[in-house]
Write an enzyme that holds these catalytic residues in place. Structure first.
Site, PDB file in Angstrom:
ATOM      1  N   ASP A   1      -5.561  10.471   9.708  1.00 25.10           N
ATOM      2  CA  ASP A   1      -4.254   9.979  10.111  1.00 25.10           C
ATOM      3  C   ASP A   1      -3.713  10.668  11.357  1.00 25.10           C
ATOM      4  OD1 ASP A   1      -3.507   7.926   8.192  1.00 25.10           O
ATOM      5  OD2 ASP A   1      -3.742   9.522   6.713  1.00 25.10           O
TER       6      ASP A   1
ATOM      7  N   GLU B   1       0.853  -1.182   0.000  1.00 26.92           N
ATOM      8  CA  GLU B   1       0.000   0.000   0.000  1.00 26.92           C
ATOM      9  C   GLU B   1       0.894   1.238   0.000  1.00 26.92           C
ATOM     10  OE1 GLU B   1      -3.283  -0.352   2.848  1.00 26.92           O
ATOM     11  OE2 GLU B   1      -2.994   1.772   3.248  1.00 26.92           O
TER      12      GLU B   1
END
Lengths: 408, 276
Positions: free
Chosen positions: B60, B49
């Site tokens: 995040d 990824e």
């Protein structure tokens, strides 16, 4: 007070659609973790709108706690000094907590209570929304965490202290430039981590649907009152209405009840910072292009790769690289004119307003005054101009003093 | 069969789960992140990824926020991230590559152009964090036309009534966000995962990967015992970040240190006893 006719089928006041869109703008661009929460807020708000007791409860707080309706003031000395249109000020700076932000905070905290939420979070730029949120949290005895960019914590110290006095926990956000955009990122991160008990009380007409519409609805009390008040004193609608725009909640609240009055010019004033042709401004509509940030599709300051750029304004409340999606739509369909005023013009108008009207404006509405000064002289003495004095300037005296080279 | 489907089918035959390590494009510089990417398959990555840097990554935590900012500072753009994948494909035709990021850079690049260029570069799937099912039509048609999998996030807050909607039109695999929170903060308990994964399994035949809070080889092993893959991101970025000098520059062994941890994670995943 509410004498606005029901919205017509072709009304501009019908938006957003079922997906939270104003034309191509708005929507719900959040991570899946938040999506169910956003839908819950929407359902709860729709239910509250249908429940007459919700509005009755809100109206009672607005009257006795906030001090509404706020006056409509004929600024006679300012009118004379500019030598043109008659200038009226909608005095939302006289509200409890010193700005229009409390209108929305009361509406949302009543909703949060209905939803059974026990903890409130909010972002703030200038600190006006933070103070208003901390205030309603104190009023209802709910714990409150405010996210504020570290840069803004520094330049808005009086409001930081106010929030602390009101019992709020202040989280200074150091990511990015440490301003409103970063505070909003961090508030969304808090929300995603505390989905069980937390209500996110967004302060402007941005964020995922239903926030832009809900905040607008709660702020529309400004325009609804102003419309009735100007009819009473002038017997007609104003020729032009002017309001400052960061995220755009005071402007949206003032404009919305006038959207279908096609003879009324609506003018939003963005922050031109050090100039629209520099890289240091906050004029998302004048210099940005559509993109997606903080849950909605709207005009954004961004580079060619879609990275969000830092905004700049002398006013912490306007220092945001985006704008509410309904403004983006009104810009595209041309219903509202969007102009800009620089830091220097706002600073000058701040002082001008102090001395001609005895009102210390916040730096945010000082941008609106700057534009009033540009257009009022070009209008005839029979013309009527209405501007939103959406906040008072006590919080800004340190910033202004620093710019004027005065040591306090 | 797509590379992603082929890889999961092969792993199923082997009777083990997949390790999906994460790297942020251009973190801390183009050459180091390319070295990490190239080294990942032989270190034991089954799928990879790649984070597409964005200034405002709302889902995040501080670790990946910092990685994105280092990437941007080093000159990352969407076009350069795609070019990395294109380079990678010169030597690796089999390891699936998934891009993960936020909508605005993709919207700015143009959704159709992005899907065409990503597919041409050898990208297999896309995860767009802030593109929920309700808004997915912006990308879905173009992704489908270019044989790119749209990988959906499912969260603990996604209830049973909503699950079928969320999975509608998803392909490749399902990414189960194991905690309510941002990346790199806390980890889900074994009990939470054991309860959650069957709930998702009941409504999809797609493989399920667990991400957010998978940090150690033991946690990765635990993830593949209840699901089909483990995504590890923040703990790898922490190792990278710890190797940088005061100016944020890579050390000679930065890539090696990250790849050593990928190896340890892969060992954890490969030794995990997967219930038959």
């Amino acid at each position: 007070m509410n004498e606005i006719s029901p919205a017509r089928p072709n009304s501009l006041r019908l938006g957003p659609d079922g997906n939270g869109r104003f034309g191509e703008f708005g929507g719900r661009f959040v991570a899946e973790t938040l999506m169910p929460l956003v839908l819950q807020v929407e359902q709860a708000y729709e239910a509250a709108k249908r429940d007459p007791s919700f509005q009755i409860e809100l109206d009672a707080y607005l009257k006795d706690y906030v001090g509404r309706p706020s006056p409509l003031w004929f600024a006679e000395r300012l009118t004379k000094a500019l030598g043109g249109a008659k200038i009226y000020m909608k005095r939302d700076e006289l509200n409890h907590t010193g700005s229009h932000k409390i209108n929305n905070c009361l509406g949302q905290i009543l909703l949060a209570r209905r939803m059974g939420r026990t903890r409130i979070i909010a972002e703030t730029g200038a600190g006006q929304h933070g103070v208003a949120t901390a205030t309603v949290c104190a009023l209802f005895g709910l714990p409150c965490t405010i996210y504020m960019g570290a840069t803004d914590v520094e330049r808005q110290k009086p409001n930081v202290f106010r929030m602390k006095l009101l019992g709020a926990e202040i989280n200074a956000v150091t990511s990015g430039a440490g301003t409103l955009k970063d505070a909003m990122n961090e508030a969304m991160r808090d929300w995603v981590a505390n989905v069980e008990d937390t209500y996110y009380l967004i302060g402007t007409v941005a964020g995922p649907h239903p926030y832009p519409a809900m905040v607008r609805d709660f702020q529309s009390v400004i325009g609804t009152e102003a419309r009735a008040q100007i009819m009473e004193v002038e017997g007609r609608l104003p020729d032009a209405i002017i309001a400052a725009i960061g995220g755009g909640s005071n402007a949206m609240g003032l404009f919305h009840p006038f959207l279908d009055d096609s003879d009324v010019r609506l003018i939003g004033v963005e922050a031109a910072g050090r100039g629209l042709d520099t890289m240091e401004h906050a004029a998302s509509l004048s210099r940005g292009r559509p993109g997606v940030l903080h849950g909605n599709r709207t005009y954004l300051l961004q580079d060619e790769d879609g990275q969000i750029q830092e905004a700049h304004s002398i006013s912490a409340g306007l220092d945001y690289p985006g704008i509410g999606p309904e403004h983006s739509w009104l810009h595209e369909i041309g219903r509202v004119e969007y102009v800009a005023a620089t830091d220097a013009e706002a600073l000058d108008s701040f002082q001008f307003c102090c001395q001609t009207e005895g009102i210390i404006p916040a730096l945010e509405p000082a941008h609106a005054i700057a534009h009033v000064r540009k257009i009022a002289p070009e209008m005839g003495p029979d013309a009527v101009l209405l501007m939103n004095m959406c906040g008072r300037g006590d919080k800004d005296i340190f910033t202004v003093a620093a710019h004027l080279g005065v040591q306090l | 069969m797509s590379r992603i489907a082929a890889r999961f089918a092969a792993l199923k035959r082997e009777g083990r789960g997949a390790l999906i390590p994460f790297l942020e494009a251009y973190d801390p510089d183009a050459a180091t992140s390319m070295a990490i990417l190239r080294g990942m398959p032989s270190a034991g990555a089954d799928l990879i990824e790649i984070g597409m840097p964005f200034t405002d990554p709302m889902a995040d935590g501080p670790t990946i926020q910092a990685a994105g900012l280092r990437g941007l500072k080093a000159g990352a753009t969407l076009a350069r991230t795609l070019a990395m994948v294109q380079d990678f494909r010169l030597d690796d035709a089999d390891t699936p590559v998934i891009l993960m990021g936020y909508l605005n850079p993709i919207a700015s690049y143009g959704p159709q152009r992005f899907c065409e260029h990503a597919a041409a570069a050898g990208v297999d799937g896309v995860i767009v964090v802030d593109l929920p099912t309700e808004e997915a039509h912006l990308l879905a048609g173009h992704a489908h036309a270019n044989h790119l999998d749209i990988i959906r996030l499912v969260a603990p807050t996604t209830d049973d009534a909503r699950l079928p909607l969320v999975l509608q039109g998803s392909s490749g695999f399902v990414y189960y966000v194991s905690i309510t929170g941002i990346t790199g903060t806390r980890s889900a308990s074994t009990a939470d995962l054991a309860a959650a994964i069957p709930r998702v399994r009941a409504v999809t035949d797609l493989p399920i990967a667990i991400g957010f809070g998978v940090r150690t080889p033991a946690q990765a092993a635990q993830a593949v015992q209840v699901a089909d893959a483990a995504v590890v991101a923040s703990s790898l970025i922490e190792i990278l970040a710890a190797s940088l000098d005061a100016e944020g520059r890579a050390a000679p062994d930065t890539a090696q240190r990250v790849l050593d941890q990928v190896r340890a994670l892969a060992e954890g995943v490969r030794n995990a006893r997967v219930p038959a």
